[in-house]
Design a protein around this motif. Structure first.
Motif, PDB file in Angstrom:
ATOM      1  N   VAL A 112      85.121  90.712  69.674  1.00 48.30           N
ATOM      2  CA  VAL A 112      84.631  89.727  68.706  1.00 48.30           C
ATOM      3  C   VAL A 112      84.891  90.204  67.280  1.00 48.30           C
ATOM      4  CG1 VAL A 112      82.576  88.531  67.834  1.00 48.30           C
ATOM      5  CG2 VAL A 112      82.897  88.832  70.300  1.00 48.30           C
ATOM      6  N   ARG A 113      84.715  91.499  67.045  1.00 45.97           N
ATOM      7  CA  ARG A 113      84.972  92.064  65.710  1.00 45.97           C
ATOM      8  C   ARG A 113      86.446  91.904  65.326  1.00 45.97           C
ATOM      9  NH1 ARG A 113      82.992  96.476  66.710  1.00 45.97           N
ATOM     10  NH2 ARG A 113      80.926  96.213  65.802  1.00 45.97           N
ATOM     11  N   LYS A 120      79.140  87.039  63.334  1.00 44.68           N
ATOM     12  CA  LYS A 120      79.308  86.714  64.747  1.00 44.68           C
ATOM     13  C   LYS A 120      79.310  87.959  65.624  1.00 44.68           C
ATOM     14  CE  LYS A 120      81.677  82.313  64.036  1.00 44.68           C
ATOM     15  NZ  LYS A 120      82.909  81.526  64.238  1.00 44.68           N
ATOM     16  N   VAL A 121      79.667  89.099  65.051  1.00 41.62           N
ATOM     17  CA  VAL A 121      79.627  90.345  65.813  1.00 41.62           C
ATOM     18  C   VAL A 121      78.184  90.686  66.175  1.00 41.62           C
ATOM     19  CG1 VAL A 121      80.185  92.800  65.809  1.00 41.62           C
ATOM     20  CG2 VAL A 121      81.697  91.183  64.653  1.00 41.62           C
ATOM     21  N   GLN A 122      77.279  90.559  65.212  1.00 36.79           N
ATOM     22  CA  GLN A 122      75.862  90.830  65.479  1.00 36.79           C
ATOM     23  C   GLN A 122      75.277  89.812  66.462  1.00 36.79           C
ATOM     24  OE1 GLN A 122      77.133  91.121  62.196  1.00 36.79           O
ATOM     25  NE2 GLN A 122      77.179  93.329  62.605  1.00 36.79           N
ATOM     26  N   LEU A 123      75.665  88.548  66.308  1.00 31.73           N
ATOM     27  CA  LEU A 123      75.178  87.518  67.233  1.00 31.73           C
ATOM     28  C   LEU A 123      75.660  87.790  68.649  1.00 31.73           C
ATOM     29  CD1 LEU A 123      75.713  84.300  65.065  1.00 31.73           C
ATOM     30  CD2 LEU A 123      73.555  85.456  65.574  1.00 31.73           C
ATOM     31  N   CYS A 124      76.901  88.253  68.761  1.00 31.47           N
ATOM     32  CA  CYS A 124      77.436  88.604  70.069  1.00 31.47           C
ATOM     33  C   CYS A 124      76.645  89.754  70.677  1.00 31.47           C
ATOM     34  CB  CYS A 124      78.909  88.981  69.944  1.00 31.47           C
ATOM     35  SG  CYS A 124      79.636  89.663  71.459  1.00 31.47           S
ATOM     36  N   PHE A 414      74.863  81.982  79.343  1.00 35.74           N
ATOM     37  CA  PHE A 414      76.097  81.302  79.756  1.00 35.74           C
ATOM     38  C   PHE A 414      76.878  80.758  78.563  1.00 35.74           C
ATOM     39  CE2 PHE A 414      78.584  77.638  81.173  1.00 35.74           C
ATOM     40  CZ  PHE A 414      79.335  78.219  82.183  1.00 35.74           C
ATOM     41  N   TRP A 415      76.211  80.046  77.677  1.00 33.60           N
ATOM     42  CA  TRP A 415      76.953  79.406  76.575  1.00 33.60           C
ATOM     43  C   TRP A 415      77.572  80.416  75.609  1.00 33.60           C
ATOM     44  CZ3 TRP A 415      76.049  79.150  71.196  1.00 33.60           C
ATOM     45  CH2 TRP A 415      76.945  78.326  70.507  1.00 33.60           C
ATOM     46  N   PRO A 416      76.809  81.376  75.071  1.00 31.05           N
ATOM     47  CA  PRO A 416      77.440  82.266  74.084  1.00 31.05           C
ATOM     48  C   PRO A 416      78.487  83.189  74.674  1.00 31.05           C
ATOM     49  CG  PRO A 416      75.204  82.994  74.551  1.00 31.05           C
ATOM     50  CD  PRO A 416      75.366  81.670  75.219  1.00 31.05           C
ATOM     51  N   LEU A 417      78.225  83.781  75.831  1.00 27.62           N
ATOM     52  CA  LEU A 417      79.102  84.823  76.355  1.00 27.62           C
ATOM     53  C   LEU A 417      80.228  84.289  77.226  1.00 27.62           C
ATOM     54  CD1 LEU A 417      76.400  87.489  77.255  1.00 27.62           C
ATOM     55  CD2 LEU A 417      77.850  87.392  75.217  1.00 27.62           C
ATOM     56  N   THR A 418      79.962  83.229  77.981  1.00 28.35           N
ATOM     57  CA  THR A 418      80.978  82.704  78.885  1.00 28.35           C
ATOM     58  C   THR A 418      81.820  81.617  78.240  1.00 28.35           C
ATOM     59  OG1 THR A 418      79.515  83.192  80.767  1.00 28.35           O
ATOM     60  CG2 THR A 418      81.340  81.691  81.183  1.00 28.35           C
ATOM     61  N   VAL A 419      81.261  80.923  77.257  1.00 31.50           N
ATOM     62  CA  VAL A 419      81.976  79.778  76.677  1.00 31.50           C
ATOM     63  C   VAL A 419      82.315  79.983  75.202  1.00 31.50           C
ATOM     64  CG1 VAL A 419      81.938  77.288  76.269  1.00 31.50           C
ATOM     65  CG2 VAL A 419      80.856  78.227  78.319  1.00 31.50           C
TER      66      VAL A 419
END
Length: 479
Positions: A112-113, A120-124, A414-419
Motif C-alpha cells: 500500500v505504501r 491510506k498506509v495507516q488505514l491499511c 472483507f471490504w478494505p482488505l479484499t476489495v
C-alpha cells in the motif's frame, strides 16, 4: 546460555540473510540480500486452504438457511469470484512498480505504501492488524467449542441425546492459549510450515466428515424443511430476526473467504505463482463451501445449527464426530499461528527499529533444550507474544459467541482488505484512466461491497447484542 544481538528487523545474522555474516552468501540469501524464499505455489495453496477452510465452513449451513437456496448459493459464488479477482490484483502488486522486476514488498502495508502512500498506509494497518487480531480471537472461541463438543458427544452417547451435558468452554480456551504461547516462541514463521501442511490435511478431514454426515442424513430421508428464501417469517423467525440474521449470514460468508499470502521463490515469478495458488486455494475451498453449506441446509433445513459439527446437528456415530472436532482443534492450532505471526513480527520490527541498543529487545539467548537441541530465546519476544496470546484468550472468554463474532470480523475486514486496497492499487499500477468503463466498473465493485459489508456488520452487531443478553456464564452458547 549464549547471547547475541539481532539486526534491526529482529533476526539473527543467519536469519536476516546478512551476506557479510554468512560463509556462503549465495546459498542462503535471495537476489535482494534477504533470507532465501522457499515457498512454492503448492505451499502457498496449503497456507490458503489452511487459513480459509476453518471456522467459516462450520457456519455455512446456518448462513444458507438464513438466505435460502437462491441467495445463499449465489452469494457464496460471488464472494469466491471477488476474492480470486482481487487476489490476482494483489499478486501483481507484490513488486513495485513493475510486477516482474520491481522492488519486492514484504508486507501488505509495504504494498500500500508503494502504490498509494499517505494516510491510506495507516488505514491499511488498522484494517489488517485489526482483522488478524479478530481472527485469532475467533479461532480461540472455535477451538474451545470443538473441544467441548468432544466431551458432550461422549456424554450424549452414554446418557442419551436429551441428557444435561453442559460443559464450560473456559478451561479449553485456557488450554488452547497455553499451546499457542509455546508455539508462538518459534521466531520464524517458515519453520512452522509443517503446522500449515498438517492443518490443511485436518481441514479436508473435518470438512469431508461434515459433508459425509450430511449426505448420509439426506440419503436416510431425515431432512429438514427448506425454502427457496430460507427461514420463514412468523414460523422460524420474526421479521426483524430475518433481516438481521440475513445480514449476519453475509458476514459469515465474508469471513469464510479471509486468507493470508505466503513468501514465494523468485523463480518462477512470484505473481504467477501466487495467482496459481490463489486459483487452487479459492477453487478448492469454494467447492467444499458449496457442499458443506448446501448439503448441511438440505439435511437440517431452516433449523440448521450455527455450527453443524459442534451444535449437535449430528449425534452419531459419536466417535466420528469426536474425530472431526479433534481435526478442527488441530487445524486451528496451526491456523492461529498463520494469522498471529504477522502481528508478532510487526511489533518486534518496530521495537528493534526504535530501540536498537536495548538488549531486552535485541539480544538473543541460545538455550539447550533436552531432546530439542539449541533454541534461541529473546526476552522481548517471550514477554510480548505471551501477553498477546493471554489477551486474545481473555477476550474470547468474554465474548464466546461463534456466529456473531465471525460475522463481525468478516464484515469489518472483507471490504478494505479484499476489495478496496487491491482495486485501488491495481488502478494506480496499471494507470487506469479516470471515468473509463474499467475505472467505473472497479469503483462500482468497491461501493457495492462497502454497502454489503456495512449491512453485514449491522446484522452481526445485532446478533452479538442478542447473544450477550441471553448469555449464561459457564454454559456452552454458540449463537
Amino acid at each position: 546460555m549464549k547471547s547475541f544481538n539481532t539486526d534491526q528487523h529482529g533476526h539473527s545474522a543467519a536469519e536476516s540473510g546478512d551476506v557479510y555474516a554468512m560463509s556462503d552468501p549465495t546459498k542462503n540469501v535471495d537476489d535482494d540480500g534477504r533470507e532465501k524464499r522457499t515457498g512454492t505455489w503448492l505451499t502457498a495453496s496449503a497456507h490458503i486452504i489452511t487459513a480459509v477452510i476453518g471456522s467459516g465452513v462450520l457456519s455455512l449451513a446456518w448462513a444458507i438457511a438464513q438466505l435460502g437456496w437462491i441467495a445463499g448459493t449465489l452469494i457464496l459464488i460471488i464472494f469466491s469470484f471477488i476474492t480470486y479477482f482481487t487476489s490476482t490484483m494483489l499478486a501483481d502488486c507484490y513488486r513495485a512498480p513493475d510486477p516482474l522486476t520491481g522492488k519486492r514488498n514484504y508486507t501488505y502495508m509495504d504494498v500500500v505504501r508503494s502504490y498509494l502512500g499517505g494516510r491510506k498506509v495507516q488505514l491499511c494497518g488498522v484494517a489488517q492488524y485489526g482483522n488478524l487480531i479478530g481472527i485469532t480471537v475467533g479461532y480461540t472461541i472455535t477451538a474451545s467449542i470443538s473441544l467441548v463438543a468432544i466431551g458432550k458427544a461422549n456424554c450424549y452417547h452414554n446418557k442419551g441425546h436429551h441428557a444435561d451435558c453442559t460443559i464450560s468452554n473456559y478451561p479449553y480456551m485456557a488450554a488452547f492459549g497455553i499451546i499457542q504461547i509455546l508455539l508462538s516462541q518459534i521466531p520464524n514463521f517458515h519453520k512452522l510450515s509443517f503446522l500449515s501442511l498438517m492443518a490443511a490435511v485436518m481441514s479436508f478431514a473435518y470438512a469431508s466428515i461434515g459433508i459425509g454426515l450430511a449426505i448420509a442424513t439426506v440419503a436416510g430421508g431425515k431432512v429438514g424443511k427448506t425454502n427457496m428464501t430460507g427461514t420463514v417469517v412468523g414460523v422460524d423467525v420474526t421479521a426483524a430476526q430475518k433481516i438481521w440474521r440475513s445480514f449476519q449470514a453475509v458476514g459469515d460468508i465474508a469471513f469464510a473467504y479471509a486468507y493470508a499470502t505466503d513468501t514465494l521463490r523468485s523463480s518462477p515469478a512470484e505473481n504467477k505463482a501466487m495467482k496459481r495458488a490463489s486459483f487452487v486455494g479459492v477453487s478448492t475451498t469454494t467447492f467444499f463451501y458449496i457442499l458443506c453449506g448446501c448439503l448441511g441446509y438440505a439435511a437440517f433445513g431452516n433449523k440448521a445449527p450455527g455450527d453443524f459439527l459442534t451444535d449437535f446437528g449430528f449425534y452419531e456415530p459419536f466417535w466420528l464426530i469426536d474425530f472431526a472436532n479433534a481435526c478442527i482443534a488441530f487445524h486451528l492450532i496451526g491456523a492461529y499461528q498463520v494469522f498471529a505471526h504477522p502481528i508478532f513480527q510487526f511489533v518486534e520490527k518496530k521495537g528493534n527499529r526504535n530501540w536498537p541498543d536495548n538488549k531486552f529487545i535485541t539480544s538473543e539467548y541460545s538455550v539447550n533444550i533436552p531432546f530439542l537441541g539449541k533454541f534461541n530465546i529473546n526476552l522481548f519476544r517471550l514477554v510480548w507474544r505471551t501477553a498477546y496470546v493471554v489477551i486474545t484468550t481473555l477476550v474470547a472468554m468474554i465474548f464466546p459467541f461463534f456466529n456473531a463474532i465471525l460475522g463481525l470480523i468478516g464484515a469489518a475486514s472483507f471490504w478494505p482488505l479484499t476489495v478496496y486496497f487491491p482495486v485501488e492499487m491495481h488502478i494506480a499500477q496499471t494507470k487506469v484512466k479516470k471515468y473509463s468503463p474499467r475505472w467505473i466498473g472497479l469503483k462500482m465493485l468497491c461501493w457495492v461491497c462497502l454497502i454489503v459489508s456495512l449491512l453485514a456488520a449491522a446484522g452481526s452487531i445485532a446478533g452479538l447484542i442478542s447473544s450477550v443478553k441471553t448469555y449464561k456464564p459457564f454454559r456452552t452458547i454458540h449463537e
